[in-house]
Design an enzyme around this catalytic site. Structure first.
Site, short mmCIF file in Angstrom:
data_model
loop_
_atom_site.label_atom_id
_atom_site.label_comp_id
_atom_site.label_asym_id
_atom_site.label_seq_id
_atom_site.Cartn_x
_atom_site.Cartn_y
_atom_site.Cartn_z
CB ALA A 100 5.28 6.12 -3.10
CD GLU A 105 -3.13 -0.95 2.12
OE1 GLU A 105 -3.12 0.02 2.90
OE2 GLU A 105 -4.04 -1.81 2.13
CD GLU A 106 6.20 2.85 2.78
OE1 GLU A 106 7.24 3.53 2.70
OE2 GLU A 106 6.04 1.93 3.62
NE ARG A 107 8.02 -1.14 -1.34
CZ ARG A 107 8.58 -2.28 -0.93
NH1 ARG A 107 8.11 -3.44 -1.38
NH2 ARG A 107 9.57 -2.26 -0.07
#
Length: 391
Positions: free
Chosen positions: A248, A243-245
């Site tokens: 981003a 999810e973080e990627r």
């Protein structure tokens, strides 16, 4: 556009309205101060439901699928700096996904609900001085003592840590276990005895985001603060990374587009040798190349969203997209800054800030080289590793 519906665009419109009225007028001051008032800002977004778009409704979230959260991330890309969007992303997509998915009801009521409301600021404690992208090598540890964990170690480059109410901390909980099965995620209140905010770090970019070196000396935390099963922390963190990627990429695309658009405007007005600068083929061809790259990345992001919402493993695609956003933030801002000439070297010019802020994208959340290793693993070309058989 892409997978977005009218409802997605309403989220973007509402978020951009808040950004224009309440955030962007203060960004220059926050950049100068080296921090922004996280509790005040988060509460504004929390009041509109933006901090829990795809979180469970029983804890104040909206319960929507992840595509709506990425629409919000795109809206955050309209903030005139990288630090504030990054701090919000830490709250929504880095500190809380595992808590929402694997935390106990008690833990979610105590820590997730106030994070969604914007009443608490969260940070994620993974990186250490000797373990950044190499998550398996972290040294922070927790031993059991009665009903508690006692935690010692240090965490480095921790976004939001100076203002955070709690850290979701990845620590070793089994000194003899295998590196991928001996770690746990534990919620650690930042006012706990034994925590020292050792140093507020001075960064090249992301100036408005506070980043700290934090020491933990025999910090006592109830075992009920563990997220999910003991020893599953590495797996949970890898889930969070996806999810973080994706976040981003979504939050980074508007800045790329702004850089290209502003460069077109500037070079169309700037005269050199009696004609607009953009009339030089080297410039308008280069901008055409960069625009093509941005649109290809946008399409990859939409594919990631669709696959993720269908429950498919997007590790390879998300890693590709994360690799590309890091590379393009360097390539686009460097090229565009060049065409601004001397003005591009001035701090007052937005492209200068994007150039500095964007450099982190190839380092944070897994360096480019780690993304390449993940992609190679999924392709079956990484020596000694096979995605189909390795955990």
């Amino acid at each position: 556009m892409g997978v977005y519906t009218h409802e997605h665009h309403e989220i973007i419109r509402s978020a951009k309205k808040l950004i224009d009225e309440e955030i962007n007028p203060h960004v220059d001051d926050w950049e100068e101060a080296g921090a922004f008032p996280a509790h005040e800002v988060f509460r504004k977004f929390g009041d509109l439901g933006f901090l829990g778009i795809h979180k469970p409704t029983e804890y104040g979230g909206l319960g929507l699928d992840y595509s709506y959260n990425l629409a919000f991330a795109e809206a955050l890309g309209h903030i005139n700096c990288g630090g504030v969007p990054m701090a919000i992303g830490v709250q929504t997509d880095m500190s809380t996904p595992a808590l929402a998915k694997h935390g106990s009801d008690e833990l979610r009521a105590e820590f997730l609900a106030p994070a969604i409301a914007g009443e608490m600021v969260a940070c994620i404690g993974v990186s250490e001085p000797g373990a950044g992208s190499d998550v398996a090598s972290l040294k922070s540890h927790a031993r059991k003592d009665g009903d508690d964990y006692v935690i010692s170690g240090q965490k480095m480059w921790i976004t939001n840590s100076w203002q955070a109410d709690y850290m979701v901390m990845l620590v070793n909980t089994d000194p003899d276990g295998q590196v991928h099965r001996n770690k746990s995620l534990i919620v650690v209140p930042m006012d706990s005895s034994g925590i020292e905010k050792a140093k507020k770090l001075d960064k090249m970019g992301m100036r408005s985001s506070d980043t700290g070196l934090i020491f933990f000396d025999e910090v006592r935390v109830p075992q009920r603060n563990r997220i999910g099963e003991e020893g599953r922390g590495f797996t949970y963190q890898m889930e969070q990374f996806q999810e973080e990627r994706m976040w981003a990429v979504a939050s980074g695309l508007p800045g790329l587009q702004k850089s290209i658009d502003e460069t077109i405007e500037y070079t169309s007005q700037r005269q050199i040798f009696g004609k607009p600068l953009i009339n030089n083929q080297v410039i308008h061809f280069r901008l055409a190349e960069l625009q093509t790259e941005v649109e290809m990345l946008r399409s990859l992001m939409y594919r990631c969203i669709e696959e993720y919402n269908e429950g498919n493993d997007v590790t390879k695609l998300a890693s590709m997209a994360k690799l590309k956003i890091g590379r393009l933030k360097r390539e686009v801002t460097d090229s565009c800054l060049q065409y601004f000439g001397g003005m591009g070297f001035m701090n007052e010019t937005p492209i200068s800030r994007r150039y500095r802020d964007g450099r982190l994208a190839s380092i944070g959340g897994g360096a480019d080289e780690v993304m390449l290793s993940i992609i190679a693993k999924y392709m079956g070309t990484l020596p000694g590793k096979n995605q189909k058989t390795d955990d």
